[in-house]
Motif scaffolding. Structure first.
Motif, PDB file in Angstrom:
ATOM      1  N   PHE A  98     -13.891 -12.278  19.379  1.00  0.00           N
ATOM      2  CA  PHE A  98     -13.188 -11.691  20.527  1.00  0.00           C
ATOM      3  C   PHE A  98     -13.135 -12.599  21.740  1.00  0.00           C
ATOM      4  O   PHE A  98     -12.210 -12.534  22.541  1.00  0.00           O
ATOM      5  CB  PHE A  98     -13.832 -10.340  20.910  1.00  0.00           C
ATOM      6  CG  PHE A  98     -15.232 -10.441  21.468  1.00  0.00           C
ATOM      7  CD1 PHE A  98     -16.337 -10.342  20.627  1.00  0.00           C
ATOM      8  CD2 PHE A  98     -15.442 -10.606  22.824  1.00  0.00           C
ATOM      9  CE1 PHE A  98     -17.626 -10.428  21.135  1.00  0.00           C
ATOM     10  CE2 PHE A  98     -16.735 -10.682  23.337  1.00  0.00           C
ATOM     11  CZ  PHE A  98     -17.820 -10.602  22.484  1.00  0.00           C
ATOM     12  N   GLU A 161     -22.128  -8.101  34.225  1.00  0.00           N
ATOM     13  CA  GLU A 161     -21.209  -8.951  33.464  1.00  0.00           C
ATOM     14  C   GLU A 161     -20.600 -10.034  34.355  1.00  0.00           C
ATOM     15  O   GLU A 161     -20.446 -11.186  33.925  1.00  0.00           O
ATOM     16  CB  GLU A 161     -20.099  -8.123  32.789  1.00  0.00           C
ATOM     17  CG  GLU A 161     -19.195  -9.022  31.946  1.00  0.00           C
ATOM     18  CD  GLU A 161     -18.243  -8.304  31.022  1.00  0.00           C
ATOM     19  OE1 GLU A 161     -18.223  -7.061  31.007  1.00  0.00           O
ATOM     20  OE2 GLU A 161     -17.501  -9.021  30.318  1.00  0.00           O
ATOM     21  N   TYR A 244     -10.895  -7.790  15.374  1.00  0.00           N
ATOM     22  CA  TYR A 244     -11.060  -9.250  15.492  1.00  0.00           C
ATOM     23  C   TYR A 244     -11.096  -9.941  14.118  1.00  0.00           C
ATOM     24  O   TYR A 244     -10.234  -9.691  13.275  1.00  0.00           O
ATOM     25  CB  TYR A 244     -12.334  -9.592  16.276  1.00  0.00           C
ATOM     26  CG  TYR A 244     -12.520  -8.818  17.544  1.00  0.00           C
ATOM     27  CD1 TYR A 244     -11.563  -8.872  18.560  1.00  0.00           C
ATOM     28  CD2 TYR A 244     -13.651  -8.033  17.764  1.00  0.00           C
ATOM     29  CE1 TYR A 244     -11.742  -8.170  19.738  1.00  0.00           C
ATOM     30  CE2 TYR A 244     -13.840  -7.340  18.947  1.00  0.00           C
ATOM     31  CZ  TYR A 244     -12.880  -7.412  19.921  1.00  0.00           C
ATOM     32  OH  TYR A 244     -13.066  -6.725  21.075  1.00  0.00           O
ATOM     33  N   VAL A 262     -18.393  -4.030  22.691  1.00  0.00           N
ATOM     34  CA  VAL A 262     -19.766  -4.537  22.590  1.00  0.00           C
ATOM     35  C   VAL A 262     -20.849  -3.604  23.135  1.00  0.00           C
ATOM     36  O   VAL A 262     -22.034  -3.914  23.005  1.00  0.00           O
ATOM     37  CB  VAL A 262     -19.959  -5.917  23.263  1.00  0.00           C
ATOM     38  CG1 VAL A 262     -19.328  -7.027  22.463  1.00  0.00           C
ATOM     39  CG2 VAL A 262     -19.491  -5.913  24.686  1.00  0.00           C
TER      40      VAL A 262
HETATM   41  N1  GLN Z   1     -16.422  -7.115  28.635  1.00  0.00           N
HETATM   42  C1  GLN Z   1     -16.676  -7.702  27.364  1.00  0.00           C
HETATM   43  C2  GLN Z   1     -16.326  -9.179  27.350  1.00  0.00           C
HETATM   44  O1  GLN Z   1     -15.340  -9.554  27.879  1.00  0.00           O
HETATM   45  C3  GLN Z   1     -15.899  -6.964  26.314  1.00  0.00           C
HETATM   46  C4  GLN Z   1     -16.044  -7.574  24.935  1.00  0.00           C
HETATM   47  C5  GLN Z   1     -16.059  -6.578  23.813  1.00  0.00           C
HETATM   48  O2  GLN Z   1     -16.302  -5.394  23.994  1.00  0.00           O
HETATM   49  N2  GLN Z   1     -15.848  -7.079  22.593  1.00  0.00           N
HETATM   50  O3  GLN Z   1     -17.044  -9.978  26.827  1.00  0.00           O
END
Ligand code: GLN
Length: 311
Positions: A98, A161, A244, A262
């Motif tokens: 991803f 994040e 993915y 995730v």
């Molecule tokens: N916020 C997460 C990222 O950009 C989302 C990724 C996910 O859920 N696969 O890494």
């Protein structure tokens, strides 16, 4: 809301029990996600008519993460039109993780809207040159309309994040370099991260999935949130790219359009019939919930959900 006369809740409880598995690991590249209770497990089904069947930790709140991507893609299609969106984001499976830099060679166009590169571009399409808070608010309102209740952003997860978003910042800067969008890459990353930090339960996610199953009409509020042609496009891209680099395996085994995130959420849609959501935060190597995948596999087999089966 729960229909106690149905045998479904007992069956779903048995699915949770049968799929218990302590393998996998919490996402830790977003430090706040590593604080989740690893043993939470929930499963919610909502029919296209709005009947809900829900078991396990279905009141546990978690951030939506990548499960937001199909809906924001839908919002971009609805706001900007198919031509403008397809010019910027392709619809080809990347076969990669991803967070990979999966861009078309000469144009820099992201391969699809389910990977981070495409989701950042979709966020920019919704932003459309406005103030950063406008796109986030549009998205929070859209997700709330789909869920049928007011959703909020978990600022702690967003901050966590944002402090660790090196990869997404790099991808956003590459996209800006290719002129996929003209906005400030840092603003796009911040908006996208806030989009990912909207808080949901499996009941919310199953309602959102059921809205897609019902062609864009929220089954309880009866609001037309997304148009039918937008829903068709969103479901098509979910079917081919939503999981993915496990998309082919998923489509051949489970057989319905789906999207994972995730934090441990997964949604799946059986068009015309059912929205499904699972939550369990231990992840496999694709960043997808281990127990969630098992539960979907079991439901698909037991309930004959696979779309490629002859009726
Ligand atoms: N916020 C997460 C990222 O950009 C989302 C990724 C996910 O859920 N696969 O890494």
């Amino acid at each position: 809301m729960k229909d106690m006369r149905s045998p479904l809740p007992d069956y779903l409880t048995e699915v949770l029990r049968g799929c218990a598995d302590s393998s996998g690991a919490l996402a830790d590249y977003i430090p706040e996600l590593a604080r989740a209770d690893p043993d939470r497990f929930a499963l919610t089904l909502v029919t296209a008519e709005g009947a809900m069947y829900s078991v396990g930790d279905d009141d546990t709140e978690f951030t939506i993460q990548s499960v937001s991507k199909p809906f924001v893609y839908g919002l971009a299609l609805q706001q900007r039109g198919f031509g403008a969106v397809l010019d910027v984001i392709d619809v080809e499976p990347s076969g990669e993780a991803f967070n990979e830099v999966s861009l078309e060679r000469n144009t820099g166009r992201p391969l699809n809207p389910m990977i981070n590169a495409g989701a950042l571009a979709a966020h920019a399409l919704v932003l459309d040159g406005r103030r950063p808070e406008d796109s986030v608010e549009d998205i929070r309102c859209l997700l709330s309309s789909l869920a049928g209740r007011e959703l909020v952003i978990d600022e702690k997860v967003a901050a966590s994040e944002l402090g660790n978003s090196y990869r997404n910042v790099a991808i956003a800067n590459l996209l800006r370099g290719y002129e996929v969008f003209e906005d400030d890459p840092d603003e796009i990353v911040e908006g996208y991260i806030r989009q990912c930090s909207v808080t949901v339960t499996t009941k919310d996610l199953a309602m959102m999935a059921a809205t897609l199953a019902a062609g864009g009409v929220q089954p309880v509020t009866c609001e037309e949130v997304l148009s039918r042609d937008v829903v068709r496009q969103v479901l098509s891209v979910m079917a081919t790219c939503g999981m993915y680099d496990a998309a082919g395996d998923w489509l051949s085994t489970v057989g319905i359009p789906a999207k994972s995130g995730v934090s441990g959420g997964i949604i799946g849609i059986l068009p015309g019939q059912l929205g499904i959501a699972a939550y369990s935060p231990r992840l496999d190597d694709h960043g997808t919930s281990v127990q969630g995948v098992a539960a979907f596999g079991r439901l698909s087999r037991d309930m004959n959900l696979h779309l490629m089966d002859a009726p």
